[in-house]
Design a protein around this motif. Structure first.
Motif, mmCIF file in Angstrom:
data_model
loop_
_atom_site.group_PDB
_atom_site.id
_atom_site.type_symbol
_atom_site.label_atom_id
_atom_site.label_comp_id
_atom_site.label_asym_id
_atom_site.label_seq_id
_atom_site.Cartn_x
_atom_site.Cartn_y
_atom_site.Cartn_z
ATOM 1 N N ARG A 6 0.813 -1.216 0.000
ATOM 2 C CA ARG A 6 0.000 0.000 0.000
ATOM 3 C C ARG A 6 0.847 1.266 0.000
ATOM 4 N NH1 ARG A 6 0.716 1.454 5.153
ATOM 5 N NH2 ARG A 6 0.862 -0.147 6.721
ATOM 6 N N LEU A 7 2.142 1.136 0.268
ATOM 7 C CA LEU A 7 3.007 2.307 0.407
ATOM 8 C C LEU A 7 3.491 2.873 -0.920
ATOM 9 C CD1 LEU A 7 5.200 1.102 3.386
ATOM 10 C CD2 LEU A 7 3.051 2.355 3.446
ATOM 11 N N ARG A 8 3.363 2.118 -1.996
ATOM 12 C CA ARG A 8 3.856 2.550 -3.312
ATOM 13 C C ARG A 8 5.311 2.999 -3.220
ATOM 14 N NH1 ARG A 8 -1.183 6.236 -4.891
ATOM 15 N NH2 ARG A 8 -2.755 4.736 -4.327
ATOM 16 N N LEU A 9 6.145 2.099 -2.762
ATOM 17 C CA LEU A 9 7.553 2.415 -2.560
ATOM 18 C C LEU A 9 8.311 2.498 -3.874
ATOM 19 C CD1 LEU A 9 8.198 0.072 0.480
ATOM 20 C CD2 LEU A 9 7.811 2.531 0.520
ATOM 21 N N ALA A 10 9.188 3.463 -3.958
ATOM 22 C CA ALA A 10 10.051 3.657 -5.121
ATOM 23 C C ALA A 10 11.406 3.031 -4.833
ATOM 24 C CB ALA A 10 10.200 5.154 -5.389
ATOM 25 N N PRO A 11 12.247 2.843 -5.869
ATOM 26 C CA PRO A 11 13.582 2.278 -5.635
ATOM 27 C C PRO A 11 14.388 3.046 -4.587
ATOM 28 C CG PRO A 11 13.103 2.269 -7.968
ATOM 29 C CD PRO A 11 11.970 3.008 -7.292
ATOM 30 N N SER A 45 9.837 10.872 6.348
ATOM 31 C CA SER A 45 8.494 11.308 6.765
ATOM 32 C C SER A 45 7.419 10.417 6.157
ATOM 33 C CB SER A 45 8.255 12.765 6.372
ATOM 34 O OG SER A 45 9.091 13.615 7.103
ATOM 35 N N ASP A 46 7.566 10.100 4.860
ATOM 36 C CA ASP A 46 6.608 9.201 4.193
ATOM 37 C C ASP A 46 6.562 7.846 4.898
ATOM 38 O OD1 ASP A 46 6.168 11.162 2.276
ATOM 39 O OD2 ASP A 46 7.454 10.211 0.762
ATOM 40 N N LEU A 47 7.733 7.291 5.125
ATOM 41 C CA LEU A 47 7.813 5.953 5.731
ATOM 42 C C LEU A 47 7.415 5.966 7.201
ATOM 43 C CD1 LEU A 47 11.152 4.804 4.066
ATOM 44 C CD2 LEU A 47 8.847 3.960 3.542
ATOM 45 N N GLN A 48 7.693 7.068 7.890
ATOM 46 C CA GLN A 48 7.318 7.176 9.304
ATOM 47 C C GLN A 48 5.801 7.236 9.458
ATOM 48 O OE1 GLN A 48 8.965 10.634 11.258
ATOM 49 N NE2 GLN A 48 8.758 9.716 13.283
ATOM 50 N N ARG A 49 5.143 7.988 8.572
ATOM 51 C CA ARG A 49 3.674 8.071 8.603
ATOM 52 C C ARG A 49 3.042 6.687 8.491
ATOM 53 N NH1 ARG A 49 4.170 12.699 5.862
ATOM 54 N NH2 ARG A 49 4.142 11.743 3.818
ATOM 55 N N GLU A 50 3.700 5.814 7.731
ATOM 56 C CA GLU A 50 3.165 4.468 7.513
ATOM 57 C C GLU A 50 3.661 3.458 8.551
ATOM 58 O OE1 GLU A 50 0.845 3.902 5.414
ATOM 59 O OE2 GLU A 50 0.909 5.838 4.404
ATOM 60 N N GLY A 51 4.489 3.910 9.482
ATOM 61 C CA GLY A 51 4.957 3.027 10.552
ATOM 62 C C GLY A 51 6.093 2.098 10.150
#
Length: 163
Positions: free
Chosen positions: A47-52, A88-94
């Motif tokens: 669900r995070l749509r992570l980029a490389p 910040s993006d990754l922290q919001r998602e835990g």
């Protein structure tokens, strides 16, 4: 084509001409990138749509442990503000945690989440690539490994300089 069918063999001494090596790499690199892109993202991270770039950041944290933002920026060769935005993006998602450095209140230390399921998901995402690299690199001498890493990094630098 099956593996190896589109590559010329090395000469009897196991050497390749530069032209043959370039040809082999031009045929191999797209397959490598394609396989890397098809590496399934664990359900918890989808669900995070992570980029490389997120994968690189998570790799650093998995292998090196908690790391200051400034050091992550240096390792990833991006600006500290870019790392701060990714964190910040990754922290919001835990997925990661950011805390103040107890020794220097101006620095932030980033680490993977302490949640075991999140850590396992990140590890699972990186495991197949790490396993393949270990298998290939373990067969090389330390000097050959250094040469290989230097060549790949040089290739990436050349591509960055020509774009």
């Amino acid at each position: 084509m099956a593996k190896g069918q589109d590559e010329r063999p090395a000469d009897q001494d196991g050497r390749l001409t530069t032209e043959d090596a370039v040809r082999a790499m031009l045929l191999t690199m797209p397959r490598l990138v394609s396989r890397a892109k098809r590496t399934p993202v664990p359900e918890q991270l989808r669900r995070l749509r992570l980029a490389p770039r997120h994968l690189s950041l998570l790799s650093c944290l998995l292998f090196d442990g908690p790391t200051p933002v400034k050091d992550l920026a240096a390792r990833l060769e991006v600006a500290p503000t870019t790392v701060s935005l990714m964190v910040s993006d990754l922290q919001r998602e835990g997925v990661v945690q950011r805390r103040q450095d107890p020794g220097d209140g101006r620095r932030s230390i980033v680490s993977l989440s302490e949640d075991p399921a999140t850590r396992e998901a990140v590890d699972a995402w990186l495991a197949s690539s790490a396993k393949a690299w270990h298998k290939v690199l373990d067969g090389l001498s330390p000097e050959e490994r250094a040469t290989f890493v230097h060549v790949i990094q040089g290739y990436e630098e050349e591509l960055a300089g020509t774009s």
